[in-house]
Enzyme design. Structure first.
Site, PDB file in Angstrom:
ATOM      1  N   CYS A 125       0.816  -1.214   0.000  1.00 28.37           N
ATOM      2  CA  CYS A 125       0.000   0.000   0.000  1.00 28.37           C
ATOM      3  C   CYS A 125       0.853   1.269   0.000  1.00 28.37           C
ATOM      4  O   CYS A 125       1.976   1.269   0.482  1.00 28.37           O
ATOM      5  CB  CYS A 125      -0.873   0.039   1.246  1.00 28.37           C
ATOM      6  SG  CYS A 125      -1.874  -1.422   1.471  1.00 28.37           S
ATOM      7  N   ARG A 148       4.962   0.371  -6.040  1.00 31.93           N
ATOM      8  CA  ARG A 148       4.977  -0.442  -4.820  1.00 31.93           C
ATOM      9  C   ARG A 148       4.061  -1.655  -4.940  1.00 31.93           C
ATOM     10  O   ARG A 148       4.168  -2.590  -4.152  1.00 31.93           O
ATOM     11  CB  ARG A 148       4.517   0.409  -3.625  1.00 31.93           C
ATOM     12  CG  ARG A 148       5.460   1.531  -3.285  1.00 31.93           C
ATOM     13  CD  ARG A 148       4.814   2.509  -2.326  1.00 31.93           C
ATOM     14  NE  ARG A 148       4.561   1.904  -1.030  1.00 31.93           N
ATOM     15  CZ  ARG A 148       5.367   2.010   0.015  1.00 31.93           C
ATOM     16  NH1 ARG A 148       6.475   2.701  -0.089  1.00 31.93           N
ATOM     17  NH2 ARG A 148       5.068   1.458   1.167  1.00 31.93           N
ATOM     18  N   TRP A 187      -3.022  -2.601  -1.414  1.00 34.25           N
ATOM     19  CA  TRP A 187      -2.603  -3.955  -1.762  1.00 34.25           C
ATOM     20  C   TRP A 187      -3.344  -4.845  -0.776  1.00 34.25           C
ATOM     21  O   TRP A 187      -3.052  -4.839   0.423  1.00 34.25           O
ATOM     22  CB  TRP A 187      -1.083  -4.074  -1.601  1.00 34.25           C
ATOM     23  CG  TRP A 187      -0.504  -5.351  -2.086  1.00 34.25           C
ATOM     24  CD1 TRP A 187      -0.140  -5.660  -3.358  1.00 34.25           C
ATOM     25  CD2 TRP A 187      -0.164  -6.499  -1.284  1.00 34.25           C
ATOM     26  NE1 TRP A 187       0.398  -6.929  -3.414  1.00 34.25           N
ATOM     27  CE2 TRP A 187       0.393  -7.468  -2.158  1.00 34.25           C
ATOM     28  CE3 TRP A 187      -0.273  -6.812   0.078  1.00 34.25           C
ATOM     29  CZ2 TRP A 187       0.834  -8.712  -1.720  1.00 34.25           C
ATOM     30  CZ3 TRP A 187       0.171  -8.055   0.512  1.00 34.25           C
ATOM     31  CH2 TRP A 187       0.712  -8.983  -0.385  1.00 34.25           C
ATOM     32  N   ASN A 247      -1.627   1.868   5.876  1.00 35.71           N
ATOM     33  CA  ASN A 247      -0.744   0.794   5.415  1.00 35.71           C
ATOM     34  C   ASN A 247      -0.428  -0.078   6.623  1.00 35.71           C
ATOM     35  O   ASN A 247      -0.178   0.456   7.707  1.00 35.71           O
ATOM     36  CB  ASN A 247       0.593   1.347   4.897  1.00 35.71           C
ATOM     37  CG  ASN A 247       0.445   2.142   3.630  1.00 35.71           C
ATOM     38  OD1 ASN A 247      -0.637   2.216   3.069  1.00 35.71           O
ATOM     39  ND2 ASN A 247       1.533   2.739   3.187  1.00 35.71           N
ATOM     40  N   GLY A 248      -0.400  -1.389   6.434  1.00 34.69           N
ATOM     41  CA  GLY A 248      -0.084  -2.284   7.550  1.00 34.69           C
ATOM     42  C   GLY A 248      -1.246  -3.198   7.861  1.00 34.69           C
ATOM     43  O   GLY A 248      -2.188  -3.311   7.062  1.00 34.69           O
ATOM     44  N   GLU A 285      18.065 -16.746  -8.123  1.00 35.67           N
ATOM     45  CA  GLU A 285      17.670 -15.369  -8.415  1.00 35.67           C
ATOM     46  C   GLU A 285      17.123 -15.258  -9.848  1.00 35.67           C
ATOM     47  O   GLU A 285      16.105 -14.596 -10.085  1.00 35.67           O
ATOM     48  CB  GLU A 285      18.872 -14.431  -8.197  1.00 35.67           C
ATOM     49  CG  GLU A 285      18.660 -12.982  -8.592  1.00 35.67           C
ATOM     50  CD  GLU A 285      17.468 -12.303  -7.917  1.00 35.67           C
ATOM     51  OE1 GLU A 285      16.885 -12.859  -6.990  1.00 35.67           O
ATOM     52  OE2 GLU A 285      17.118 -11.194  -8.369  1.00 35.67           O
ATOM     53  N   LYS A 318      13.393 -14.017 -10.921  1.00 33.80           N
ATOM     54  CA  LYS A 318      13.169 -12.920 -11.874  1.00 33.80           C
ATOM     55  C   LYS A 318      12.146 -13.338 -12.920  1.00 33.80           C
ATOM     56  O   LYS A 318      11.217 -12.613 -13.238  1.00 33.80           O
ATOM     57  CB  LYS A 318      14.462 -12.512 -12.597  1.00 33.80           C
ATOM     58  CG  LYS A 318      15.440 -11.702 -11.820  1.00 33.80           C
ATOM     59  CD  LYS A 318      15.071 -10.254 -11.635  1.00 33.80           C
ATOM     60  CE  LYS A 318      14.246 -10.006 -10.413  1.00 33.80           C
ATOM     61  NZ  LYS A 318      14.806 -10.129  -9.100  1.00 33.80           N
ATOM     62  N   GLU A 328       8.468 -14.012 -11.373  1.00 31.45           N
ATOM     63  CA  GLU A 328       7.712 -12.882 -10.820  1.00 31.45           C
ATOM     64  C   GLU A 328       7.207 -11.930 -11.891  1.00 31.45           C
ATOM     65  O   GLU A 328       6.158 -11.331 -11.740  1.00 31.45           O
ATOM     66  CB  GLU A 328       8.483 -12.160  -9.710  1.00 31.45           C
ATOM     67  CG  GLU A 328       9.702 -11.387 -10.128  1.00 31.45           C
ATOM     68  CD  GLU A 328      10.392 -10.710  -8.952  1.00 31.45           C
ATOM     69  OE1 GLU A 328       9.745 -10.376  -7.963  1.00 31.45           O
ATOM     70  OE2 GLU A 328      11.616 -10.509  -9.038  1.00 31.45           O
ATOM     71  N   HIS A 364      17.104 -36.423  -8.248  1.00 32.76           N
ATOM     72  CA  HIS A 364      16.457 -37.020  -7.072  1.00 32.76           C
ATOM     73  C   HIS A 364      14.953 -36.731  -7.057  1.00 32.76           C
ATOM     74  O   HIS A 364      14.326 -36.792  -5.993  1.00 32.76           O
ATOM     75  CB  HIS A 364      17.144 -36.523  -5.795  1.00 32.76           C
ATOM     76  CG  HIS A 364      18.574 -36.970  -5.715  1.00 32.76           C
ATOM     77  ND1 HIS A 364      18.933 -38.261  -5.424  1.00 32.76           N
ATOM     78  CD2 HIS A 364      19.718 -36.312  -5.969  1.00 32.76           C
ATOM     79  CE1 HIS A 364      20.247 -38.373  -5.468  1.00 32.76           C
ATOM     80  NE2 HIS A 364      20.757 -37.201  -5.801  1.00 32.76           N
ATOM     81  N   LYS A 383       6.524  -3.772  -4.072  1.00 31.49           N
ATOM     82  CA  LYS A 383       7.955  -3.461  -4.038  1.00 31.49           C
ATOM     83  C   LYS A 383       8.497  -3.599  -2.633  1.00 31.49           C
ATOM     84  O   LYS A 383       9.582  -4.101  -2.412  1.00 31.49           O
ATOM     85  CB  LYS A 383       8.167  -2.038  -4.558  1.00 31.49           C
ATOM     86  CG  LYS A 383       9.634  -1.605  -4.600  1.00 31.49           C
ATOM     87  CD  LYS A 383      10.399  -2.369  -5.661  1.00 31.49           C
ATOM     88  CE  LYS A 383      11.860  -2.001  -5.706  1.00 31.49           C
ATOM     89  NZ  LYS A 383      12.639  -3.042  -6.426  1.00 31.49           N
TER      90      LYS A 383
HETATM   91  O1  M6R Z   1      13.291  -4.528   0.015  1.00 35.68           O
HETATM   92  P1  M6R Z   1      13.823  -5.908   0.242  1.00 35.68           P
HETATM   93  O2  M6R Z   1      15.158  -6.123  -0.416  1.00 35.68           O
HETATM   94  O3  M6R Z   1      13.854  -6.285   1.694  1.00 35.68           O
HETATM   95  O4  M6R Z   1      12.800  -6.867  -0.468  1.00 35.68           O
HETATM   96  C1  M6R Z   1      12.935  -8.245  -0.381  1.00 35.68           C
HETATM   97  C2  M6R Z   1      12.036  -8.938  -1.353  1.00 35.68           C
HETATM   98  O5  M6R Z   1      10.707  -8.612  -1.131  1.00 35.68           O
HETATM   99  C3  M6R Z   1      12.396  -8.571  -2.799  1.00 35.68           C
HETATM  100  O6  M6R Z   1      13.725  -8.878  -3.096  1.00 35.68           O
HETATM  101  C4  M6R Z   1      11.482  -9.343  -3.767  1.00 35.68           C
HETATM  102  O7  M6R Z   1      11.760 -10.698  -3.730  1.00 35.68           O
HETATM  103  C5  M6R Z   1      11.579  -8.778  -5.175  1.00 35.68           C
HETATM  104  N1  M6R Z   1      10.293  -8.857  -5.789  1.00 35.68           N
HETATM  105  C6  M6R Z   1      12.526  -9.499  -6.039  1.00 35.68           C
HETATM  106  O8  M6R Z   1      12.598  -8.991  -7.314  1.00 35.68           O
END
Ligand code: M6R
Length: 612
Positions: free
Chosen positions: A2, A27, A75, A102-103, A485, A489, A492, A508, A607
């Site tokens: 949010c 965000r 969100w 937010n929260g 990673e 990418k 997501e 396995h 974000k």
């Molecule tokens: O702001 P942060 O680095 O703590 O965020 C951690 C994860 O939420 C963040 O890396 C998330 O996995 C991203 N969507 C990856 O691209």
């Protein structure tokens, strides 16, 4: 997650609120709304979906004029994305109070039941509406100002919040409050703002105050007053945004993600350069003195998502260089797993945003157990940065795309610095090796720049493979961590199912998923493991997989079964994860583009994840 923006001043607030909301889009959100004082009283316009939908609704409402209002991007947590669950929420039978939040309010159900007994009728399924009615309940019939009421109300809340509250009682005033959720106050000339994030205020002011936990602020056009939990006025330092507005703009690129991928050489250079002085790695100002690094018995790396993947690379480099036990743990697991932490431990918390709720909570836990905490953080003065015992900033600049790229690369660089300094402090590296590592680290940005030259190749590969329903990433050691990673990418932003596997582990179980045409991306950047990975490539290729191999110039194994080979520029093996991720970020990006996905704002994602 949010976003909040609020404005009070002398000019029309609505375009300012809308601009602020657009800047918070990155965000992640599923609905948006505003509340403002207009000629008709406290008007609320809100809708499910994108901010353009909200703009349309505001147009239909006759583009009302107002000099004070609050806005929100939601969100969903409590209740599905819908018009009625969108914020702002009105409090009281006649809707004299409006709240954005937010929260998560954890005791919302109890409060809701109590308020219902007092006749309050709820319109939504949200926890936030409880706050709006609670404020109305505590305010009605009492001769106190809104800030006093908000202070009382937040005292009854369990959970986390950043709140923006307006009331018909004073149509120039916004009351803001925070606990475990970021909120800043932008300071202008004859106008002031509240926001969950700097991007929402930067077009009007560069000066801001950070609200701390349990503080409440009264924001008026000509002044801002901040109170602590006891109601005493607090003197807050004024901060200044260090980056330029253009840093948060696309600068001619189709997407922020592509821009940020291309910015990686600069992000890594800006992170490394200030830390290397006269051939020495300098981390003392982060609290990482040689004395401390010598006495560490155990290192815990705590993070989420990509930051955790950076931590997995860091773990391998630290153990290899420093011979000290090091673990990389998901923050949300760490905090509930009764971890063994001692005063001789170092806890490295990695977070681009510096606001990730799980990482913050895990860090507090490590601190409480006596460990020294150092944060690798990109956002200056974020919660994790402020609460850690020491901070090592990554200077990636504002990262807008939800999928991190330059933030991740800068985190790797910061971890290499810590690994090398620790090894030096512990006498495992000599002066010559320090000079060599410094040269290697300073050369890393150029290596990344050269790795980016594969952009056209990756675009072609993306068009060939964008229709695959499942993609596997294989690698060993550092390549496995980089594969994790790369896989994140892809999934997501393109919504393609993908998994990363330790290359030797595939047989396995997971190998049963390989069939004719499955795309497998194999990473092989460590010479001693070339042959092993080649065997794993052959295993999948003989079952029909189409393999893209990402490797180095030194690779001399048999790659005849691979459909394509991407060769990375030469770099020391221990830093290879910084290069191998580059083509794979591009592959993910172009596959998402081919699939017409919303690259910068993938569905369901945020974000900055400020709730558990
Ligand atoms: O702001 P942060 O680095 O703590 O965020 C951690 C994860 O939420 C963040 O890396 C998330 O996995 C991203 N969507 C990856 O691209």
């Amino acid at each position: 997650m949010c976003g909040i923006v609020g404005f009070t001043g002398q000019v029309n607030a609505l375009p300012i609120l809308m601009k602020g909301l657009y800047s918070l889009e990155y965000r992640g959100y599923d609905s948006a709304g505003i509340a403002a004082f207009t000629g008709h009283g406290l008007e609320v316009v809100k809708t499910k979906g994108r901010i353009v939908n909200l703009e349309e609704k505001i147009r239909e409402a006759g583009n009302p004029y107002s000099t004070c209002g609050i806005g929100h991007t939601r969100w969903a947590t409590h209740g599905s994305p819908s018009d009625r669950n969108s914020h702002p929420h009105l409090g009281g039978p006649d809707g004299k109070v409006a709240v954005v939040h937010n929260g998560i309010i954890e005791n919302y159900l109890f409060l809701r039941q109590q308020l219902e007994k007092h006749g309050y009728v709820f319109q939504s399924e949200t926890d936030t509406e409880t706050v709006a009615h609670l404020i109305d309940y505590l305010h009605t019939g009492r001769q106190e100002d809104l800030a006093q009421t908000v202070l009382k109300a937040v005292g009854l809340l369990r959970g986390s919040y950043a709140l923006g509250v307006v009331s018909m009682a004073d149509q120039q005033e916004i009351v803001a409050a925070r606990r475990d959720n970021p909120l800043i106050i932008g300071l202008g000339e004859g106008e002031n703002m509240i926001a969950s994030d700097i991007t929402a205020i930067i077009s009007r002011t560069r000066k801001y105050i950070i609200l701390d936990d349990n503080e409440v602020a009264v924001v008026r056009p000509d002044r801002v007053t901040v109170y602590n939990q006891l109601g005493d006025v607090v003197d807050k330092p004024v901060q200044e945004v260090s980056w330029d507005l253009s840093a948060a703009e696309k600068g001619g690129y189709a997407h922020f993600m592509l821009k940020e991928i291309m910015e990686q050489p600069r992000a890594v250079s800006d992170t490394v350069r200030p830390r290397i002085q006269d051939g020495h790695i300098m981390l003392e100002d982060s609290g990482l003195t040689d004395e401390r690094l010598r006495s560490i018995e155990h290192i815990h790396i705590i993070a989420c998502g990509s930051a955790l993947h950076a931590g997995m690379v860091g773990r391998a480099v630290i153990e290899d260089l420093c011979r000290v036990r090091c673990e990389a743990t998901v923050a949300s697991e760490f905090r509930y797993s009764n971890p063994i932490i001692s005063e001789k431990d170092l806890c490295i918390v990695i977070s681009q945003s510096g606001e990730t709720a799980d990482s913050l909570a895990a860090m507090r836990q490590a601190q409480a157990a006596g460990a020294f905490t150092v944060a690798i953080v990109n956002v200056v003065s974020s919660s994790i940065a402020r609460e850690a015992d020491g901070v090592l900033y990554t200077w990636a600049g504002p990262e807008i795309a939800v999928a991190t790229t330059k933030g991740y690369s800068a985190q790797l660089a910061a971890l290499y610095l810590i690994a090398a300094r620790t090894a030096l402090a512990r006498g495992l590296l000599g002066a010559d090796q320090e000079a060599e590592i410094c040269r290697d680290l300073l050369a890393l940005p150029e290596g990344i720049r050269q790795a980016l030259d594969c952009v056209k190749t990756m675009q072609c590969l993306a068009s060939l493979y964008s229709n695959r329903s499942s993609v596997f990433y294989l690698g060993r050691g550092l390549d496995y961590a980089a594969g994790m990673e790369a896989s994140l990418k892809l999934k997501e932003i393109s919504y393609v199912h993908s998994e990363a596997y330790a290359a030797g582990e595939l047989k396995h179980g997971t190998i049963s998923l390989i069939e004719e045409g499955t795309l497998v991306v194999a990473l092989a950047t460590q010479e001693r493991l070339f042959e092993k990975t080649v065997s794993n490539i052959r295993e999948v290729a003989s079952r029909g997989a189409e393999v893209i191999l990402v490797t180095t110039d030194e690779f001399d194994g048999d790659a005849s079964v691979c459909k394509s080979i991407i060769r990375l520029p030469t770099c020391p093996e221990r830093f290879s994860a910084s290069l191998s991720i580059i083509p794979l970020q591009l592959l993910a990006y172009y596959i998402a583009v081919e699939r017409s996905c919303d690259v910068d704002k993938p569905r369901n994602l945020a974000k900055s994840v400020t709730v558990e």
